[in-house]
Write an enzyme that holds these catalytic residues in place. Structure first.
Site, mmCIF file in Angstrom:
data_model
loop_
_atom_site.group_PDB
_atom_site.id
_atom_site.type_symbol
_atom_site.label_atom_id
_atom_site.label_comp_id
_atom_site.label_asym_id
_atom_site.label_seq_id
_atom_site.Cartn_x
_atom_site.Cartn_y
_atom_site.Cartn_z
ATOM 1 N N LYS A 1 -26.883 54.069 62.270
ATOM 2 C CA LYS A 1 -27.891 54.119 61.199
ATOM 3 C C LYS A 1 -28.789 52.879 61.176
ATOM 4 C CE LYS A 1 -25.559 57.406 58.168
ATOM 5 N NZ LYS A 1 -26.428 58.557 58.141
ATOM 6 N N ASP B 1 -15.315 52.198 59.370
ATOM 7 C CA ASP B 1 -16.552 52.926 59.658
ATOM 8 C C ASP B 1 -17.668 52.364 58.770
ATOM 9 O OD1 ASP B 1 -18.675 54.660 59.823
ATOM 10 O OD2 ASP B 1 -17.486 56.488 59.572
ATOM 11 N N TYR C 1 -28.457 70.586 58.417
ATOM 12 C CA TYR C 1 -27.966 70.797 57.049
ATOM 13 C C TYR C 1 -28.952 71.626 56.221
ATOM 14 C CZ TYR C 1 -23.869 67.894 57.600
ATOM 15 O OH TYR C 1 -22.646 67.420 57.993
ATOM 16 N N TYR D 1 -16.161 61.238 55.082
ATOM 17 C CA TYR D 1 -17.078 61.866 56.029
ATOM 18 C C TYR D 1 -17.332 60.863 57.145
ATOM 19 C CZ TYR D 1 -21.192 63.728 58.272
ATOM 20 O OH TYR D 1 -22.063 64.191 59.222
HETATM 21 N N1 PMP Z 1 -19.851 57.724 59.396
HETATM 22 C C1 PMP Z 1 -20.392 57.623 58.175
HETATM 23 C C2 PMP Z 1 -19.713 56.783 57.145
HETATM 24 C C3 PMP Z 1 -21.586 58.295 57.883
HETATM 25 O O1 PMP Z 1 -22.110 58.207 56.649
HETATM 26 C C4 PMP Z 1 -22.212 59.060 58.898
HETATM 27 C C5 PMP Z 1 -23.520 59.796 58.654
HETATM 28 N N2 PMP Z 1 -23.906 60.051 57.396
HETATM 29 C C6 PMP Z 1 -21.599 59.138 60.146
HETATM 30 C C7 PMP Z 1 -20.427 58.446 60.372
HETATM 31 C C8 PMP Z 1 -22.216 59.949 61.246
HETATM 32 O O2 PMP Z 1 -23.367 59.339 61.710
HETATM 33 P P1 PMP Z 1 -24.474 60.197 62.509
HETATM 34 O O3 PMP Z 1 -25.128 61.089 61.513
HETATM 35 O O4 PMP Z 1 -25.391 59.149 63.053
HETATM 36 O O5 PMP Z 1 -23.759 60.941 63.582
#
Ligand code: PMP
Length: 427
Positions: A269, A240, A19, A146
């Site tokens: 995460k 998610d 990014y 996202y």
């Molecule tokens: N889902 C959500 C809600 C996220 O916030 C993120 C990452 N910010 C992801 C999926 C993707 O995770 P990663 O960056 O570990 O691929």
């Protein structure tokens, strides 16, 4: 290679950062050490990590309990193929994780990150219907959502500059407005209209907080209604919790605010306390059963080399020890209360369009003519925070605080005074 050169200089010669517009971005800051909520740079500066290093860190940097467990695991078993083999850290982690999740969650599938946890959930949901010969192929998602950067995850995310170059390769998705307070009926009406057709396979959503959209928040009650409506129409729900999981919303999981239960869940995460890459997709028995057959072709053909890496699982187990400790909830409550107090004071100040808070997540939207990820204010705010010794990564004109739970009251005060400084800067 010269060891006397600064990391930031050596880095630019060899690395391509995420990014980041590499032509115009300033050199990266070389970090040599982390402890608690503080990152120490090679030029002797200190930064409060107020974004938990992209939302991953829970208990502070280089946490000794996690470090010790990881070191131990490295000396016992660093990795083993997870097809046809298993190991204690994966079994124990699944057992312990399932105990904390909604009770319908029965099986755990491991991957490497949030995007792959989402990819797997989407593939499972689509193949669930495919295996039964039922023609349900459409995915529903929220506008502004996202879910990651791989193709499937991009497809179910908001179409934006992030996804523009790949537009033609992304499958069609039905997008629903987010049920922000006062606009819940718009979402329910749009969903009801969609559900008159029987082709919807699954609804994927970020529960309570849409992170990348700018910490857009909505209430658990409306999410319960949405899940319930989906279930009445045989639409699977994929929750998610990659960002919301492990305490961010003030409870262990956003799921803890809900009465309805999702069919599939995604985590990453914070799962390892922010130490190692690990992704998890969990499912109900019903989902799992749809892949059982004497016919080998009904299996889920998905697997990464590092599936259920024992070291990552060990980090997650050590983090769970801390998540299950009484101190954990106390810290969530402490940070949530501090945020709430700050918000009450701050939201009516000139220059502030809106303050939002869910648990340990606080977002400040500075008043500008048009809210945008690329707003020119972004770099000014980012640099101002760094100069103040605080790492904040504004989403355009929206600045959020999402700290490790070990952040002290003094450090929080410094973060808030940085927000106040930003407000004056914007004025
Ligand atoms: N889902 C959500 C809600 C996220 O916030 C993120 C990452 N910010 C992801 C999926 C993707 O995770 P990663 O960056 O570990 O691929």
């Amino acid at each position: 290679m010269s060891q006397t050169k600064y990391l930031s200089e050596r880095d630019l010669a060899v690395n391509w950062h995420p990014y980041t517009q590499m032509q115009t971005a300033p050199p990266p800051i070389g970090i040599v050490r982390g402890e608690g909520a503080i990152l120490y740079s090679e030029d002797g500066k200190e930064y409060i990590d107020a974004v938990s290093s992209w939302w991953v860190n829970l208990h502070g940097h280089a946490h000794p309990h996690i470090a010790q467990r990881v070191a131990q695991q490295l000396q016992t078993l660093e990795h083993v193929i997870f097809a046809g083999f298993t190991h204690e850290p994966a079994v124990e982690l699944s057992e312990r994780l399932l105990c904390l999740l909604p009770q319908n969650q029965k099986k755990v599938f491991y991957t490497d990150n949030g995007s792959t946890a989402v990819e797997v959930a989407l593939k499972m949901a689509l193949q669930f219907w495919y295996n039964q010969g039922i023609p349900k192929t459409k995915i529903i998602a929220f506008e502004g959502s996202y879910h990651g950067d791989t193709f499937g995850a991009m497809a179910v995310s908001e179409r934006s500059v992030f996804t523009q170059p790949f537009q033609q390769y992304l499958f069609d998705v039905a997008f629903l407005p987010v049920p922000v307070p006062g606009r819940e009926m718009e979402t329910l009406d749009a969903l009801t209209a969609l559900l008159t057709q029987s082709d919807s396979a699954a609804f994927i959503y970020e529960p309570l907080v849409l992170g990348t959209a700018g910490m857009v928040m909505y209430a658990p009650e409306i999410l319960d209604q949405i899940i319930s409506l989906c279930h009445q129409h045989q639409v699977l729900c994929i929750q998610d919790e990659v960002m919301t999981g492990f305490g961010r919303t003030g409870k262990r999981f956003a799921a803890d605010y809900l009465t309805q239960q999702p069919d599939l869940m995604c985590f990453s995460k914070g799962i390892t306390g922010g130490t190692m890459a690990l992704g998890v997709t969990t499912v109900s028995q019903q989902i799992f059963n749809a892949f059982l057959s004497e016919d080998k072709t009904r299996a889920l053909f998905h697997g990464h080399s590092y599936t259920a890496n024992p070291v990552a699982c060990a980090a997650a187990l050590a983090s769970l020890d801390l998540v299950e400790n009484l101190e954990f909830q106390k810290n969530l409550d402490r940070i949530s209360t501090s945020h709430a107090n700050f918000k009450t004071e701050f939201e009516h100040q000139p220059g502030i369009k809106e303050c939002r808070q869910t648990g340990t997540i606080l977002a400040v939207e500075f008043a500008v003519e048009q809210t945008s990820y690329f707003h020119s204010l972004r770099d000014k705010l980012y640099n101002f925070a760094l100069e103040n010794g605080v790492l904040l990564r504004p989403l355009g004109n929206i600045v959020y605080v999402l700290p490790p739970y070990c952040i002290t009251e003094n450090q929080l005060e410094k973060v808030y005074s940085t927000l106040e400084g930003m407000r004056k800067l914007v004025q």
